[in-house]
Design a protein around this motif. Structure first.
Motif: not given
Length: 325
Positions: A154-157, A265-267, A269-274, A304-306
């Motif tokens: 997953l490339a996050t932009v 919020k990316p913080s 949605e990105i973990p949910l997407m992953a 996101i990292l956490e």
């Protein structure tokens, strides 16, 4: 295509570092890169009291550190028999010595297994977070059981307009392209699926919809939100199209990247997407204050990292200055 030339693989012979060695060897073979295997011995103050002099302590400590060298060489030989391991042993605080090695030896990728932390809580421990925050070159932080090649990347932009207004040099735009370039560099040799994901928000939507002092009609708010989404969608399409110009149409057609644009919020949605798409590697930029040592990672990236439970390749923006000297 982006290529790695000098890899620094962080290992600890007293813990399982096979995952890091396996991935380092695989990436080095794909990119014809050199590998240095490094281990850090942290001085223990409690041992000083057992020695009559500093010289005696230093002698015993050096002997203890050098015991790590054959252990690392043996592990590398077991995984890659034809490889002659270049091993470096450092003394000091782990992440500081690794970053100093990056600065001195011009490594362009650091590979390390995540610390053995509580997996229910979070993947990365404190030393890992220091390295992710402060290392000037990309850091591949691996989930300990990630020994196979990556299946889904997953490339996050960030395709919103807010971030580009915060810097004259359009740091975020360049960082987006770097994220895609590094993602492709890891995808092509291993026939990996690549997802390009972004989360968007309409600035102050809640205020306009629910705020006591807002006078904007509901239909106008809907038009505003739809316009923001359209702009973000267009920006994402442009970015992927530029990806073809940058990397070659054949490469993009070969990879057939899937794009996902979600509201929120990316913080979050990105973990949910992953999790939803079975991602085993997230490639992400860590934007903070550029050119100011110490202010080096954005709140969104930190959050996101956490939360993530998969491996991460963290990339710094152009102009980043590490506080480690």
């Amino acid at each position: 295509m982006k290529r790695f030339n000098s890899i620094l693989c962080v290992v600890d012979p007293e813990e399982s570092s096979d995952t890091a060695i396996i991935q380092a060897v695989r990436i080095a073979n794909d990119h014809q890169a050199d590998i240095t295997f490094a281990s850090v011995v942290r001085p223990a103050r409690s041992l000083r009291g057992f020695h009559r002099s500093k010289e005696e302590y230093d002698r015993d400590f050096d002997a203890l550190a050098e015991k790590k060298r054959p252990a690392i060489e043996n592990r590398v030989a077991a995984i890659a028999p034809s490889m002659k391991a270049n091993v470096e042993i450092y003394s000091g605080i782990g992440f500081i010595q690794i970053i100093k090695s990056v600065l001195n030896k011009q490594h362009d990728l650091v590979i390390k297994c995540a610390e053995d932390t509580d997996w229910v809580d979070r993947l990365f421990g404190s030393e890992d977070m220091h390295l992710l925050r402060k290392c000037p070159c990309p850091v591949l932080m691996l989930k300990p059981d990630q020994r196979d090649s990556f299946r889904n990347i997953l490339a996050t932009v960030d395709v919103g307009d807010d971030s580009s207004e915060l810097d004259d040099g359009r740091v975020q735009e360049r960082l987006n392209k770097e994220v895609l370039a590094y993602s492709v560099a890891l995808c092509i040799p291993e026939l990996t699926e690549i997802y390009v994901g972004s989360a968007w928000e309409a600035y102050a939507e809640d205020f306009y919809r629910y705020g006591v002092f807002s006078q904007l009609p509901e239909d106008k708010v809907d038009l505003y939100v739809a316009q923001v989404r359209r702009e973000c969608s267009d920006n994402l399409e442009i970015l992927v199209r530029e990806m073809g110009d940058m990397l070659g149409k054949d490469a993009v057609q070969y990879l057939q990247p899937r794009t996902y644009l979600v509201k929120g919020k990316p913080s979050k949605e990105i973990p949910l997407m992953a999790e939803k798409y079975g991602i085993d590697l997230i490639v992400m930029g860590t934007v903070g204050r550029i050119g100011v040592p110490g202010l080096i990672i954005g709140n969104t990236a930190e959050s996101i990292l956490e939360q993530v439970k998969c491996s991460v390749l963290a990339i710094k923006p152009e102009g980043f200055e590490t506080p480690v000297v």
